[in-house]
Design an enzyme around this catalytic site. Structure first.
Site, PDB file in Angstrom:
ATOM      1  N   ASP A 159       0.855  -1.184   0.000  1.00 26.27           N
ATOM      2  CA  ASP A 159       0.000   0.000   0.000  1.00 26.27           C
ATOM      3  C   ASP A 159       0.890   1.232   0.000  1.00 26.27           C
ATOM      4  OD1 ASP A 159      -3.251   0.078   0.602  1.00 26.27           O
ATOM      5  OD2 ASP A 159      -2.235   1.994   0.877  1.00 26.27           O
ATOM      6  N   THR A 163     -12.638  -3.638  -9.381  1.00 22.95           N
ATOM      7  CA  THR A 163     -13.759  -3.662 -10.330  1.00 22.95           C
ATOM      8  C   THR A 163     -13.486  -2.617 -11.405  1.00 22.95           C
ATOM      9  OG1 THR A 163     -15.239  -4.308  -8.571  1.00 22.95           O
ATOM     10  CG2 THR A 163     -16.253  -3.358 -10.547  1.00 22.95           C
ATOM     11  N   GLU A 177     -13.862  -9.682  -7.895  1.00 22.33           N
ATOM     12  CA  GLU A 177     -14.109 -10.076  -6.512  1.00 22.33           C
ATOM     13  C   GLU A 177     -15.573  -9.836  -6.160  1.00 22.33           C
ATOM     14  OE1 GLU A 177     -12.204 -11.761  -4.339  1.00 22.33           O
ATOM     15  OE2 GLU A 177     -14.168 -11.760  -3.392  1.00 22.33           O
ATOM     16  N   GLU A 197     -18.679  -6.714   2.183  1.00 23.31           N
ATOM     17  CA  GLU A 197     -18.151  -6.228   3.451  1.00 23.31           C
ATOM     18  C   GLU A 197     -19.034  -6.753   4.570  1.00 23.31           C
ATOM     19  OE1 GLU A 197     -17.431  -1.992   3.351  1.00 23.31           O
ATOM     20  OE2 GLU A 197     -16.433  -2.197   1.419  1.00 23.31           O
ATOM     21  N   LEU A 239     -33.715  -8.338  -1.699  1.00 24.66           N
ATOM     22  CA  LEU A 239     -35.098  -7.945  -1.933  1.00 24.66           C
ATOM     23  C   LEU A 239     -35.647  -7.347  -0.641  1.00 24.66           C
ATOM     24  CD1 LEU A 239     -36.382  -8.396  -4.684  1.00 24.66           C
ATOM     25  CD2 LEU A 239     -37.465 -10.449  -3.831  1.00 24.66           C
ATOM     26  N   CYS A 291     -19.426   0.278  -3.653  1.00 23.25           N
ATOM     27  CA  CYS A 291     -19.520  -0.519  -4.889  1.00 23.25           C
ATOM     28  C   CYS A 291     -20.759  -0.214  -5.729  1.00 23.25           C
ATOM     29  CB  CYS A 291     -19.471  -2.003  -4.560  1.00 23.25           C
ATOM     30  SG  CYS A 291     -17.858  -2.508  -3.953  1.00 23.25           S
ATOM     31  N   LYS A 326     -21.219   3.359  -7.490  1.00 18.37           N
ATOM     32  CA  LYS A 326     -20.224   3.653  -8.533  1.00 18.37           C
ATOM     33  C   LYS A 326     -20.266   2.615  -9.661  1.00 18.37           C
ATOM     34  CE  LYS A 326     -15.935   1.370  -7.022  1.00 18.37           C
ATOM     35  NZ  LYS A 326     -15.932   0.289  -7.980  1.00 18.37           N
ATOM     36  N   ARG A 357     -18.547   4.893   3.157  1.00 19.72           N
ATOM     37  CA  ARG A 357     -18.536   5.489   1.817  1.00 19.72           C
ATOM     38  C   ARG A 357     -19.925   5.378   1.184  1.00 19.72           C
ATOM     39  NH1 ARG A 357     -13.293   2.432  -0.586  1.00 19.72           N
ATOM     40  NH2 ARG A 357     -14.171   0.769   0.674  1.00 19.72           N
TER      41      ARG A 357
HETATM   42  N1  LIG Z   1     -15.223  -3.008  -0.891  1.00 15.30           N
HETATM   43  C1  LIG Z   1     -15.892  -4.004  -1.432  1.00 15.30           C
HETATM   44  O1  LIG Z   1     -16.807  -4.563  -0.851  1.00 15.30           O
HETATM   45  C2  LIG Z   1     -15.518  -4.491  -2.816  1.00 15.30           C
HETATM   46  C3  LIG Z   1     -16.028  -5.719  -3.267  1.00 15.30           C
HETATM   47  C4  LIG Z   1     -15.671  -6.168  -4.530  1.00 15.30           C
HETATM   48  C5  LIG Z   1     -14.858  -5.382  -5.335  1.00 15.30           C
HETATM   49  N2  LIG Z   1     -14.401  -4.180  -4.876  1.00 15.30           N
HETATM   50  C6  LIG Z   1     -13.522  -3.403  -5.750  1.00 15.30           C
HETATM   51  O2  LIG Z   1     -12.184  -3.576  -5.307  1.00 15.30           O
HETATM   52  C7  LIG Z   1     -11.427  -2.368  -5.497  1.00 15.30           C
HETATM   53  C8  LIG Z   1     -10.848  -1.921  -4.174  1.00 15.30           C
HETATM   54  O3  LIG Z   1     -11.907  -1.611  -3.297  1.00 15.30           O
HETATM   55  P1  LIG Z   1     -11.668  -1.377  -1.746  1.00 15.30           P
HETATM   56  O4  LIG Z   1     -12.991  -1.217  -1.139  1.00 15.30           O
HETATM   57  O5  LIG Z   1     -10.734  -2.424  -1.237  1.00 15.30           O
HETATM   58  O6  LIG Z   1     -10.900   0.030  -1.794  1.00 15.30           O
HETATM   59  P2  LIG Z   1     -10.087   0.725  -0.613  1.00 15.30           P
HETATM   60  O7  LIG Z   1     -10.142   2.169  -0.893  1.00 15.30           O
HETATM   61  O8  LIG Z   1     -10.519   0.203   0.698  1.00 15.30           O
HETATM   62  O9  LIG Z   1      -8.594   0.199  -0.836  1.00 15.30           O
HETATM   63  C9  LIG Z   1      -7.752   0.623  -1.877  1.00 15.30           C
HETATM   64  C10 LIG Z   1      -6.331   0.666  -1.332  1.00 15.30           C
HETATM   65  O10 LIG Z   1      -5.436   0.889  -2.428  1.00 15.30           O
HETATM   66  C11 LIG Z   1      -4.391   1.710  -1.948  1.00 15.30           C
HETATM   67  N3  LIG Z   1      -3.676   2.312  -3.103  1.00 15.30           N
HETATM   68  C12 LIG Z   1      -4.127   3.247  -3.974  1.00 15.30           C
HETATM   69  N4  LIG Z   1      -3.172   3.528  -4.884  1.00 15.30           N
HETATM   70  C13 LIG Z   1      -2.119   2.746  -4.596  1.00 15.30           C
HETATM   71  C14 LIG Z   1      -0.824   2.580  -5.178  1.00 15.30           C
HETATM   72  N5  LIG Z   1      -0.426   3.288  -6.238  1.00 15.30           N
HETATM   73  N6  LIG Z   1       0.013   1.688  -4.609  1.00 15.30           N
HETATM   74  C15 LIG Z   1      -0.353   0.975  -3.531  1.00 15.30           C
HETATM   75  N7  LIG Z   1      -1.561   1.086  -2.939  1.00 15.30           N
HETATM   76  C16 LIG Z   1      -2.425   1.963  -3.464  1.00 15.30           C
HETATM   77  C17 LIG Z   1      -5.099   2.716  -1.049  1.00 15.30           C
HETATM   78  O11 LIG Z   1      -4.217   3.354  -0.158  1.00 15.30           O
HETATM   79  C18 LIG Z   1      -6.099   1.817  -0.342  1.00 15.30           C
HETATM   80  O12 LIG Z   1      -5.580   1.285   0.866  1.00 15.30           O
HETATM   81  C19 LIG Z   1     -12.413  -1.370  -6.112  1.00 15.30           C
HETATM   82  O13 LIG Z   1     -12.286  -1.429  -7.511  1.00 15.30           O
HETATM   83  C20 LIG Z   1     -13.764  -1.909  -5.692  1.00 15.30           C
HETATM   84  O14 LIG Z   1     -14.781  -1.550  -6.582  1.00 15.30           O
HETATM   85  C21 LIG Z   1     -14.704  -3.731  -3.637  1.00 15.30           C
END
Ligand SMILES: NC(=O)c1ccc[n+]([C@@H]2O[C@H](COP(=O)([O-])OP(=O)(O)OC[C@H]3O[C@@H](n4cnc5c(N)ncnc54)[C@H](O)[C@@H]3O)[C@@H](O)[C@H]2O)c1
Length: 469
Positions: free
Chosen positions: A30, A120, A150, A154, A269, A279, A282, A346
């Site tokens: 990260d 995503t 994925e 959450e 439902l 998610c 967006k 969020r």
């Molecule tokens: N949250 C969910 O329930 C969920 C479920 C399925 C898919 N997704 C998808 O997964 C992706 C991530 O979602 P999230 O909720 O984990 O996001 P998040 O914001 O919790 O985590 C993203 C992480 O990436 C890090 N980051 C950003 N740029 C970086 C870089 N250049 N180098 C290293 N680290 C970097 C950020 O600091 C952050 O910790 C999104 O595309 C989301 O749509 C999320």
């Protein structure tokens, strides 16, 4: 296998911990220094069941943390990109984080690697990734890009990851497909489920984890289309709830009837204040943009979004109807997270409703079991933060339920009645049955169901002679 996971948020951290649990050597990257330091100290920066114990179990053994993409890439044969893809003003996904990571990966390639989209992303992202990496990396470096969306939720992220309905592998080459199979082998072969120390299964174990092989483009579309479909189910039942209110029917009965049809299913439902989180909002907007750019009419998605937004205003209208005027009212709020089981605020509909009530000069006292810190980052001192549900209700003109935490479905109603200034509950999540509320002596307003009046309102009406007429 040696795996790098870039991005240690809700998805990346859970994926990294679970890959370590499956026996791989994982480095989790990260660029947020504070988050990295917290992880290195052994803290868990997000609220997620089973995550603290997995991090504890594998930290320093099969799981390490790093701020360097380059180092992580060089040490790994599979690299998962799990950075955020937030929405732009236009509704498109902001892919700048993904692109920045792709360039860093490209500079550090040292032998064949499989680069996996876990974030995503819209269809065609894998093509762009290939192009960016090819143009940036040293000549003759070999790599493949795979889409492996994925589907974790959450609140149940760890068990969703380890006990998935399906794993989608969108690989355009046999070689990369085999690598992904190796990554998930303990789940696909079932060997993980025989381990004594496995994370316990959330329900009955399916015979086999289903794996779906597709092209990278189809996998990208599977994720967007799935989230848009689930959002549509929520908006659909919310629209049905509004009809129920108009004709004095009960949406919970309608939901039971509809949901027990196997073709429909009861998940997603639930009538309420609408979907939120990082998610659905967006992803629906991004999918709508994808369709637009492909010159495909998908106006259904406009309606899904519109119904979701209206639902919040409808809820505020219910509060106004119950309290007559809002200015100067003290309102207790239960729940700030976008849904129960998480600290994620969020795009939380609860936060949007709180903001709207603040704008109408209500005083808010709120409680959430996990999201107080996140809410404070957004709302600051504009509201009061309570230590528990009863403190949030203390002296309030009404109590609003905005998040479906399990504990909010099991409150001591007698105690609430005593501490509330007026015995009014407005439930944006339909956590209570009408039968329970009927005998509670509280006025109960919910979504898509008849209002249960406080007994005194009948008495008042009786006294004024209204009911006798
Ligand atoms: N949250 C969910 O329930 C969920 C479920 C399925 C898919 N997704 C998808 O997964 C992706 C991530 O979602 P999230 O909720 O984990 O996001 P998040 O914001 O919790 O985590 C993203 C992480 O990436 C890090 N980051 C950003 N740029 C970086 C870089 N250049 N180098 C290293 N680290 C970097 C950020 O600091 C952050 O910790 C999104 O595309 C989301 O749509 C999320």
């Amino acid at each position: 296998m040696h795996i790098a996971v870039i991005g240690s948020g809700y998805v990346g951290l859970v994926a990294a911990a679970c890959f370590a649990e499956l026996g791989h050597t994982v480095v989790c990257v990260d660029n947020d220094e504070q988050k990295l330091e917290a992880l290195q100290r052994g803290e868990t920066p997000i609220h997620e069941v089973y995550l603290p114990e997995l991090l504890q179990r594998h930290r320093g053994l099969r799981l390490s943390y790093s701020g360097s993409v380059a180092e992580a890439v060089r040490a790994s044969s599979v690299i998962f990109i799990a950075v955020g893809t937030p929405p732009l003003e236009s509704g498109d996904a902001d892919l700048s984080y993904v692109e920045a990571v792709a360039r860093e990966i490209a500079f550090s390639l040292n032998g064949y690697k499989v680069i996996v989209e876990k974030s995503t992303v819209p269809v065609y992202t894998s093509e762009w990734l290939k192009r960016v990496i090819r143009l940036t990396c040293p000549e003759n470096e070999e790599f493949d890009v795979v889409s492996n969306p994925e589907f974790l939720r959450e609140g149940t992220a760890v068990t969703d990851f380890l006990y998935p309905d399906r794993i989608v592998i969108g690989a355009d080459s046999e070689r990369s497909r085999e690598v992904l199979e190796q990554v998930y082998l303990p789940l696909l072969s079932g060997s993980y489920y025989e381990q004594a120390h496995r994370i316990p299964e959330p329900g009955e174990l399916a015979d086999r984890v289903k794996v779906i092989y597709t092209s990278a483009k189809s996998a990208e579309l599977i994720k967007h289309a799935s989230n848009a479909f689930l959002a549509m189910k929520i908006s659909f039942i919310n629209a049905v709830a509004n009809v129920c209110e108009a004709v004095e029917a009960d949406v919970e009965e309608v939901r039971r009837g509809m949901g027990s049809d196997a073709r429909i299913g009861s998940a997603f439902l639930r009538a309420g204040i609408g979907y939120g989180g990082s998610c659905f909002p967006k992803d629906v907007a991004a999918f709508r943009s994808v369709a637009e750019q492909a010159r495909c009419s998908f106006r259904l998605l406009d309606e899904v979004i519109a119904i979701n937004e209206e639902q919040r205003s409808r809820f505020i209208a219910k509060v106004r109807e119950a309290l007559w005027t809002l200015k100067g009212k003290r309102v207790g709020v239960l729940g700030l997270a976008f849904k129960g089981g998480t600290d994620d605020v969020r795009e939380s509909p609860a936060i949007a409703i709180v903001k709207s009530l603040l704008a109408q000069q209500c005083a808010i006292q709120a409680y959430d079991p996990a999201a107080m810190k996140g809410a404070r980052n957004i709302l600051g001192d504009s509201i009061a933060y309570a230590g528990d549900a009863y403190e949030a209700a203390q002296g309030a003109d009404a109590l609003l339920i905005l998040t479906d935490w399990e504990e909010f479905a099991a409150l001591d109603l007698e105690r609430l009645k005593q501490v509330l200034r007026y015995p009014i509950i407005i439930d944006g999540r339909n956590l209570y049955s009408l039968e329970t509320m009927q005998s509670s002596g509280l006025m109960y307003v919910s979504m898509g169901r008849p209002v249960i009046q406080h007994p005194s309102s009948a008495t008042r009406k009786l006294k004024s002679g209204e009911l006798a007429k």
